[in-house]
Design a protein around this motif. Structure first.
Motif, PDB file in Angstrom:
ATOM      1  N   VAL A 194      20.460  27.790  -9.753  1.00 38.84           N
ATOM      2  CA  VAL A 194      19.679  26.588  -9.463  1.00 38.84           C
ATOM      3  C   VAL A 194      18.339  26.664 -10.195  1.00 38.84           C
ATOM      4  CG1 VAL A 194      18.618  25.175  -7.670  1.00 38.84           C
ATOM      5  CG2 VAL A 194      20.791  26.352  -7.211  1.00 38.84           C
ATOM      6  N   ALA A 195      18.154  25.803 -11.179  1.00 42.96           N
ATOM      7  CA  ALA A 195      16.904  25.761 -11.944  1.00 42.96           C
ATOM      8  C   ALA A 195      15.748  25.372 -11.028  1.00 42.96           C
ATOM      9  CB  ALA A 195      17.026  24.761 -13.095  1.00 42.96           C
ATOM     10  N   GLY A 196      14.657  26.095 -11.127  1.00 41.68           N
ATOM     11  CA  GLY A 196      13.478  25.802 -10.323  1.00 41.68           C
ATOM     12  C   GLY A 196      13.458  26.507  -8.982  1.00 41.68           C
ATOM     13  N   GLY A 197      14.613  26.960  -8.525  1.00 43.59           N
ATOM     14  CA  GLY A 197      14.713  27.757  -7.315  1.00 43.59           C
ATOM     15  C   GLY A 197      14.183  27.088  -6.057  1.00 43.59           C
ATOM     16  N   THR A 198      13.895  27.924  -5.071  1.00 45.96           N
ATOM     17  CA  THR A 198      13.410  27.444  -3.783  1.00 45.96           C
ATOM     18  C   THR A 198      12.044  26.785  -3.915  1.00 45.96           C
ATOM     19  OG1 THR A 198      14.662  29.203  -2.708  1.00 45.96           O
ATOM     20  CG2 THR A 198      12.975  28.129  -1.384  1.00 45.96           C
ATOM     21  N   ARG A 199      11.228  27.274  -4.831  1.00 41.90           N
ATOM     22  CA  ARG A 199       9.916  26.638  -5.054  1.00 41.90           C
ATOM     23  C   ARG A 199      10.093  25.197  -5.498  1.00 41.90           C
ATOM     24  NH1 ARG A 199       7.748  31.493  -8.471  1.00 41.90           N
ATOM     25  NH2 ARG A 199       7.399  32.988  -6.803  1.00 41.90           N
ATOM     26  N   GLY A 200      11.000  24.971  -6.438  1.00 40.93           N
ATOM     27  CA  GLY A 200      11.257  23.614  -6.912  1.00 40.93           C
ATOM     28  C   GLY A 200      11.814  22.736  -5.810  1.00 40.93           C
ATOM     29  N   TRP A 201      12.700  23.299  -5.012  1.00 37.91           N
ATOM     30  CA  TRP A 201      13.274  22.591  -3.863  1.00 37.91           C
ATOM     31  C   TRP A 201      12.166  22.126  -2.925  1.00 37.91           C
ATOM     32  CZ3 TRP A 201      18.021  21.092  -1.889  1.00 37.91           C
ATOM     33  CH2 TRP A 201      18.124  20.946  -0.509  1.00 37.91           C
ATOM     34  N   ALA A 202      11.275  23.040  -2.560  1.00 36.40           N
ATOM     35  CA  ALA A 202      10.178  22.719  -1.633  1.00 36.40           C
ATOM     36  C   ALA A 202       9.195  21.730  -2.256  1.00 36.40           C
ATOM     37  CB  ALA A 202       9.462  23.994  -1.205  1.00 36.40           C
ATOM     38  N   ARG A 203       8.856  21.923  -3.532  1.00 30.55           N
ATOM     39  CA  ARG A 203       7.920  21.000  -4.205  1.00 30.55           C
ATOM     40  C   ARG A 203       8.461  19.583  -4.245  1.00 30.55           C
ATOM     41  NH1 ARG A 203       6.710  25.262  -7.946  1.00 30.55           N
ATOM     42  NH2 ARG A 203       8.400  24.529  -9.241  1.00 30.55           N
ATOM     43  N   ALA A 204       9.787  19.455  -4.299  1.00 35.67           N
ATOM     44  CA  ALA A 204      10.400  18.129  -4.335  1.00 35.67           C
ATOM     45  C   ALA A 204      10.476  17.494  -2.938  1.00 35.67           C
ATOM     46  CB  ALA A 204      11.799  18.207  -4.946  1.00 35.67           C
ATOM     47  N   GLY A 205      10.003  18.213  -1.923  1.00 39.10           N
ATOM     48  CA  GLY A 205       9.947  17.657  -0.581  1.00 39.10           C
ATOM     49  C   GLY A 205      11.194  17.855   0.257  1.00 39.10           C
ATOM     50  N   HIS A 206      12.090  18.730  -0.176  1.00 40.93           N
ATOM     51  CA  HIS A 206      13.296  18.995   0.591  1.00 40.93           C
ATOM     52  C   HIS A 206      13.005  19.973   1.721  1.00 40.93           C
ATOM     53  CE1 HIS A 206      15.578  16.731  -2.286  1.00 40.93           C
ATOM     54  NE2 HIS A 206      15.050  17.454  -3.270  1.00 40.93           N
ATOM     55  N   PRO A 207      13.814  19.954   2.778  1.00 41.82           N
ATOM     56  CA  PRO A 207      13.538  20.782   3.952  1.00 41.82           C
ATOM     57  C   PRO A 207      13.756  22.267   3.699  1.00 41.82           C
ATOM     58  CG  PRO A 207      15.694  19.758   4.174  1.00 41.82           C
ATOM     59  CD  PRO A 207      15.049  19.178   2.936  1.00 41.82           C
ATOM     60  N   LEU A 208      12.998  23.078   4.414  1.00 44.43           N
ATOM     61  CA  LEU A 208      13.178  24.524   4.402  1.00 44.43           C
ATOM     62  C   LEU A 208      13.478  24.983   5.822  1.00 44.43           C
ATOM     63  CD1 LEU A 208      10.187  25.730   2.178  1.00 44.43           C
ATOM     64  CD2 LEU A 208      12.620  25.736   1.573  1.00 44.43           C
ATOM     65  N   ALA A 209      14.385  25.924   5.921  1.00 43.54           N
ATOM     66  CA  ALA A 209      14.644  26.591   7.203  1.00 43.54           C
ATOM     67  C   ALA A 209      13.892  27.910   7.162  1.00 43.54           C
ATOM     68  CB  ALA A 209      16.141  26.836   7.361  1.00 43.54           C
ATOM     69  N   THR A 210      13.551  28.443   8.323  1.00 47.71           N
ATOM     70  CA  THR A 210      12.854  29.728   8.388  1.00 47.71           C
ATOM     71  C   THR A 210      13.637  30.696   9.259  1.00 47.71           C
ATOM     72  OG1 THR A 210      11.518  28.978  10.256  1.00 47.71           O
ATOM     73  CG2 THR A 210      10.574  28.679   8.052  1.00 47.71           C
ATOM     74  N   GLY A 211      13.278  31.951   9.143  1.00 44.20           N
ATOM     75  CA  GLY A 211      13.927  32.976   9.938  1.00 44.20           C
ATOM     76  C   GLY A 211      15.078  33.642   9.201  1.00 44.20           C
ATOM     77  N   PRO A 212      15.757  34.552   9.899  1.00 51.59           N
ATOM     78  CA  PRO A 212      16.782  35.357   9.262  1.00 51.59           C
ATOM     79  C   PRO A 212      18.164  34.715   9.159  1.00 51.59           C
ATOM     80  CG  PRO A 212      16.509  36.071  11.506  1.00 51.59           C
ATOM     81  CD  PRO A 212      15.467  35.010  11.257  1.00 51.59           C
ATOM     82  N   HIS A 213      18.332  33.525   9.723  1.00 48.01           N
ATOM     83  CA  HIS A 213      19.645  32.882   9.749  1.00 48.01           C
ATOM     84  C   HIS A 213      19.692  31.676   8.821  1.00 48.01           C
ATOM     85  CE1 HIS A 213      20.609  35.549  12.991  1.00 48.01           C
ATOM     86  NE2 HIS A 213      19.513  35.170  13.625  1.00 48.01           N
ATOM     87  N   PRO A 214      20.878  31.328   8.301  1.00 50.92           N
ATOM     88  CA  PRO A 214      20.989  30.211   7.358  1.00 50.92           C
ATOM     89  C   PRO A 214      20.452  28.879   7.840  1.00 50.92           C
ATOM     90  CG  PRO A 214      22.995  31.511   7.322  1.00 50.92           C
ATOM     91  CD  PRO A 214      22.155  32.025   8.468  1.00 50.92           C
ATOM     92  N   HIS A 215      20.562  28.570   9.153  1.00 45.70           N
ATOM     93  CA  HIS A 215      20.106  27.253   9.623  1.00 45.70           C
ATOM     94  C   HIS A 215      18.851  27.344  10.431  1.00 45.70           C
ATOM     95  CE1 HIS A 215      23.721  25.964   7.892  1.00 45.70           C
ATOM     96  NE2 HIS A 215      24.502  26.017   8.922  1.00 45.70           N
TER      97      HIS A 215
END
Length: 105
Positions: free
Chosen positions: A84-105
């Protein structure tokens, strides 16, 4: 040669239930990851036995560098891996949701 997917195409694949593999370290993953992304740090990828060969795997890291390496390793094992080009930083910069913690959801 690894295929790289741009963020817009990845958003569609993710929305359609695509398998996302996050190859960052656990502390990075816990702070924020693409919802549903499975955590498999790059160092553990060579021994990860659950990689499917019947569908694409979308590999993500912070910026796209580690995911390119991971996708190459997986491709050599017969997996249709796409970095995935841009990675998680790009995902977050584009305003998409982030989950936190040790689990996928």
């Amino acid at each position: 040669m690894t295929r790289e997917i741009d963020l817009d195409a990845f958003v569609s694949a993710w929305a359609d239930g695509g398998l996302v593999l996050d190859v960052r370290e656990p502390d990075e993953y816990h702070v924020g990851h693409v919802p549903g992304a499975l955590p498999v740090p790059l160092a553990k990828l060579p021994t990860w036995a659950d990689a499917p060969t019947d569908r694409p795997v979308y590999v993500i890291c912070a910026s796209g560098n580690r995911s390119l390496i991971a996708a190459d390793l997986m491709h050599a094992r017969g997996v249709d891996a796409r970095s995935v080009a841009g990675g998680t930083r790009g995902w977050a910069r584009a305003g998409h949701p982030l989950a936190t913690g040790p689990h996928p959801h």
